[in-house]
Design a protein around this motif. Structure first.
Motif, PDB file in Angstrom:
ATOM      1  N   ARG A  88       0.818  -1.216   0.000  1.00 42.79           N
ATOM      2  CA  ARG A  88       0.000   0.000   0.000  1.00 42.79           C
ATOM      3  C   ARG A  88       0.858   1.275   0.000  1.00 42.79           C
ATOM      4  O   ARG A  88       0.659   2.148  -0.850  1.00 42.79           O
ATOM      5  N   PRO A  89       1.804   1.439   0.920  1.00 44.18           N
ATOM      6  CA  PRO A  89       2.622   2.663   0.872  1.00 44.18           C
ATOM      7  C   PRO A  89       3.482   2.752  -0.385  1.00 44.18           C
ATOM      8  O   PRO A  89       3.754   3.863  -0.874  1.00 44.18           O
ATOM      9  N   ILE A  90       3.905   1.621  -0.934  1.00 47.60           N
ATOM     10  CA  ILE A  90       4.656   1.675  -2.192  1.00 47.60           C
ATOM     11  C   ILE A  90       3.749   2.194  -3.306  1.00 47.60           C
ATOM     12  O   ILE A  90       4.136   3.063  -4.094  1.00 47.60           O
ATOM     13  N   ALA A  91       2.536   1.676  -3.370  1.00 48.00           N
ATOM     14  CA  ALA A  91       1.583   2.112  -4.392  1.00 48.00           C
ATOM     15  C   ALA A  91       1.239   3.589  -4.241  1.00 48.00           C
ATOM     16  O   ALA A  91       0.968   4.274  -5.228  1.00 48.00           O
ATOM     17  N   GLN A  92       1.257   4.088  -3.032  1.00 45.89           N
ATOM     18  CA  GLN A  92       0.853   5.464  -2.768  1.00 45.89           C
ATOM     19  C   GLN A  92       1.961   6.478  -2.976  1.00 45.89           C
ATOM     20  O   GLN A  92       1.685   7.648  -3.266  1.00 45.89           O
ATOM     21  N   HIS A  93       3.220   6.062  -2.816  1.00 48.07           N
ATOM     22  CA  HIS A  93       4.299   7.051  -2.698  1.00 48.07           C
ATOM     23  C   HIS A  93       5.403   6.952  -3.751  1.00 48.07           C
ATOM     24  O   HIS A  93       6.344   7.757  -3.696  1.00 48.07           O
ATOM     25  N   LEU A 103       2.320 -12.179  -9.443  1.00 47.47           N
ATOM     26  CA  LEU A 103       1.047 -11.568  -9.802  1.00 47.47           C
ATOM     27  C   LEU A 103       0.337 -11.035  -8.562  1.00 47.47           C
ATOM     28  O   LEU A 103      -0.288  -9.965  -8.624  1.00 47.47           O
ATOM     29  N   LYS A 104       0.444 -11.725  -7.437  1.00 51.36           N
ATOM     30  CA  LYS A 104      -0.210 -11.268  -6.213  1.00 51.36           C
ATOM     31  C   LYS A 104       0.260  -9.867  -5.822  1.00 51.36           C
ATOM     32  O   LYS A 104      -0.543  -9.003  -5.455  1.00 51.36           O
ATOM     33  N   ILE A 105       1.554  -9.632  -5.911  1.00 52.21           N
ATOM     34  CA  ILE A 105       2.098  -8.315  -5.577  1.00 52.21           C
ATOM     35  C   ILE A 105       1.584  -7.272  -6.562  1.00 52.21           C
ATOM     36  O   ILE A 105       1.195  -6.158  -6.177  1.00 52.21           O
ATOM     37  N   ALA A 106       1.583  -7.606  -7.839  1.00 54.82           N
ATOM     38  CA  ALA A 106       1.090  -6.670  -8.844  1.00 54.82           C
ATOM     39  C   ALA A 106      -0.378  -6.333  -8.621  1.00 54.82           C
ATOM     40  O   ALA A 106      -0.788  -5.168  -8.746  1.00 54.82           O
ATOM     41  N   GLN A 107      -1.171  -7.330  -8.282  1.00 57.70           N
ATOM     42  CA  GLN A 107      -2.595  -7.095  -8.037  1.00 57.70           C
ATOM     43  C   GLN A 107      -2.798  -6.163  -6.855  1.00 57.70           C
ATOM     44  O   GLN A 107      -3.645  -5.253  -6.902  1.00 57.70           O
ATOM     45  N   ARG A 108      -2.032  -6.355  -5.807  1.00 53.09           N
ATOM     46  CA  ARG A 108      -2.161  -5.488  -4.635  1.00 53.09           C
ATOM     47  C   ARG A 108      -1.734  -4.062  -4.970  1.00 53.09           C
ATOM     48  O   ARG A 108      -2.378  -3.095  -4.553  1.00 53.09           O
ATOM     49  N   LEU A 109      -0.659  -3.910  -5.717  1.00 50.35           N
ATOM     50  CA  LEU A 109      -0.226  -2.567  -6.108  1.00 50.35           C
ATOM     51  C   LEU A 109      -1.303  -1.878  -6.941  1.00 50.35           C
ATOM     52  O   LEU A 109      -1.567  -0.685  -6.777  1.00 50.35           O
ATOM     53  N   VAL A 122       5.666  -0.004 -13.680  1.00 50.14           N
ATOM     54  CA  VAL A 122       6.277  -1.184 -13.076  1.00 50.14           C
ATOM     55  C   VAL A 122       7.127  -1.934 -14.093  1.00 50.14           C
ATOM     56  O   VAL A 122       6.856  -1.925 -15.295  1.00 50.14           O
ATOM     57  N   CYS A 123       8.156  -2.581 -13.569  1.00 49.21           N
ATOM     58  CA  CYS A 123       8.971  -3.527 -14.326  1.00 49.21           C
ATOM     59  C   CYS A 123       8.905  -4.880 -13.633  1.00 49.21           C
ATOM     60  O   CYS A 123       8.791  -4.947 -12.399  1.00 49.21           O
ATOM     61  N   LEU A 124       8.988  -5.929 -14.408  1.00 48.35           N
ATOM     62  CA  LEU A 124       9.063  -7.274 -13.849  1.00 48.35           C
ATOM     63  C   LEU A 124      10.526  -7.629 -13.617  1.00 48.35           C
ATOM     64  O   LEU A 124      11.358  -7.494 -14.522  1.00 48.35           O
ATOM     65  N   GLN A 125      10.830  -8.079 -12.417  1.00 52.61           N
ATOM     66  CA  GLN A 125      12.189  -8.525 -12.137  1.00 52.61           C
ATOM     67  C   GLN A 125      12.346  -9.962 -12.607  1.00 52.61           C
ATOM     68  O   GLN A 125      11.574 -10.843 -12.222  1.00 52.61           O
ATOM     69  N   VAL A 126      13.351 -10.208 -13.434  1.00 52.09           N
ATOM     70  CA  VAL A 126      13.614 -11.526 -13.994  1.00 52.09           C
ATOM     71  C   VAL A 126      14.923 -12.046 -13.418  1.00 52.09           C
ATOM     72  O   VAL A 126      15.948 -11.353 -13.432  1.00 52.09           O
ATOM     73  N   VAL A 149       0.054  -8.937 -15.743  1.00 54.00           N
ATOM     74  CA  VAL A 149       0.291  -7.641 -15.098  1.00 54.00           C
ATOM     75  C   VAL A 149      -0.178  -6.504 -16.004  1.00 54.00           C
ATOM     76  O   VAL A 149      -0.742  -5.511 -15.541  1.00 54.00           O
ATOM     77  N   ALA A 150       0.048  -6.637 -17.302  1.00 54.38           N
ATOM     78  CA  ALA A 150      -0.335  -5.585 -18.241  1.00 54.38           C
ATOM     79  C   ALA A 150      -1.844  -5.338 -18.244  1.00 54.38           C
ATOM     80  O   ALA A 150      -2.294  -4.247 -18.614  1.00 54.38           O
ATOM     81  N   ALA A 151      -2.614  -6.330 -17.831  1.00 54.48           N
ATOM     82  CA  ALA A 151      -4.074  -6.200 -17.827  1.00 54.48           C
ATOM     83  C   ALA A 151      -4.604  -5.510 -16.573  1.00 54.48           C
ATOM     84  O   ALA A 151      -5.798  -5.184 -16.521  1.00 54.48           O
ATOM     85  N   LEU A 152      -3.757  -5.247 -15.593  1.00 47.34           N
ATOM     86  CA  LEU A 152      -4.222  -4.630 -14.352  1.00 47.34           C
ATOM     87  C   LEU A 152      -4.461  -3.137 -14.565  1.00 47.34           C
ATOM     88  O   LEU A 152      -3.634  -2.453 -15.171  1.00 47.34           O
ATOM     89  N   PRO A 153      -5.567  -2.606 -14.047  1.00 44.29           N
ATOM     90  CA  PRO A 153      -5.999  -1.255 -14.444  1.00 44.29           C
ATOM     91  C   PRO A 153      -5.184  -0.098 -13.892  1.00 44.29           C
ATOM     92  O   PRO A 153      -5.121   0.959 -14.521  1.00 44.29           O
ATOM     93  N   ARG A 154      -4.555  -0.239 -12.728  1.00 41.44           N
ATOM     94  CA  ARG A 154      -3.875   0.908 -12.123  1.00 41.44           C
ATOM     95  C   ARG A 154      -2.357   0.808 -12.237  1.00 41.44           C
ATOM     96  O   ARG A 154      -1.631   1.534 -11.576  1.00 41.44           O
ATOM     97  N   LEU A 155      -1.900  -0.121 -13.091  1.00 39.60           N
ATOM     98  CA  LEU A 155      -0.476  -0.255 -13.348  1.00 39.60           C
ATOM     99  C   LEU A 155      -0.204  -0.002 -14.820  1.00 39.60           C
ATOM    100  O   LEU A 155      -1.051  -0.237 -15.687  1.00 39.60           O
TER     101      LEU A 155
END
Length: 241
Positions: A88-93, A103-109, A122-126, A149-155
């Motif tokens: 949450r704070p990462i997404a906000q700041h 995917l779970k982390i991306a969805q939460r962001l 966002v970038c995916l770490q490989v 991840v590309a399909a998520l609306p706020r990323l």
């Protein structure tokens, strides 16, 4: 020039030389100054020298610096491992997150990115080196995760990131970067990706040769880190000018 000014100028000179040697345009690769463990006063000094992009690994330390440097037009990059309870704070700041590997982390962001802010870059770490100690999606699973991840609306999925195993041979350094570039190529066409976040102090030139668009440089700019100090970044400090 003071030492920070000298080091920053030297890194910019290296970056420009690497771009030109690779037949690329000046400015193709953007410098992200990795400032973890360094105090807000040092970031403010680098800002006064023209640096605008800063990368942080530790969330609370970064939030403290952001509070003290709120008057500065800084683009903040989160480049460390991400725990579910920190999304949450990462997404906000932050403006950028380089270290999405699940995917779970991306969805939460995406769910926690405020509606009044633009989508989070966002970038995916490989994990191109296959190291057990490193975070990152495997190369074989990167395309599937990228599509989700590309399909998520706020990323806004921008590209791929890697931290290869250390290597002193410039030719060997290029191999994992070339692998990441090869992974990105089909995703550029299908998903419109445009970013390769790769290259640090010891392998900047190899990364630029293989197409890096963001290079993450810490030691060569700020000197070696002292992990025993908090850097004077206690929350509630005075804003720095």
């Amino acid at each position: 020039m003071n030492p920070l000014e000298q080091r920053l100028a030297a890194v910019k000179s290296r970056l420009l030389a690497a771009e030109l040697a690779a037949g690329r345009r000046a400015g193709d690769a953007r410098l992200v100054a990795v400032s973890k463990t360094h105090p807000a006063e040092t970031l403010a000094a680098a800002y006064r020298l023209g640096q605008r992009h800063f990368g942080e690994n530790y969330l609370q330390e970064a939030l403290d610096k952001q509070a003290r440097l709120g008057h500065c037009d800084i683009t903040w990059h989160f480049i460390g491992p991400i725990q579910s309870n920190k999304t949450r704070p990462i997404a906000q700041h932050f403006h950028w997150v380089h270290s999405v590997d699940r995917l779970k982390i991306a969805q939460r962001l995406s769910e926690q990115r405020p509606a009044y802010l633009p989508p989070l870059n966002v970038c995916l770490q490989v994990n191109v080196s296959g190291e057990d100690s490193k975070s990152g999606v495997s190369p074989g699973e990167a395309a599937e995760l990228a599509a989700a991840v590309a399909a998520l609306p706020r990323l806004r999925l921008r590209g791929l990131m890697a931290i290869p195993a250390p290597c002193d041979d410039p030719h060997q350094q290029r191999r994992p970067f070339a692998q990441l570039r090869t992974l990105l190529q089909p995703l550029q066409a299908s998903l419109g990706l445009d970013t390769l976040s790769m290259g640090m102090t010891d392998d900047l030139e190899a990364a630029v040769q293989e197409g890096a668009t963001l290079v993450r440089i810490g030691t060569a700019i700020f000197g070696r880190r002292d992990y025993g100090k908090d850097g004077g970044d206690a929350a509630g400090g005075q804003a720095l000018r």
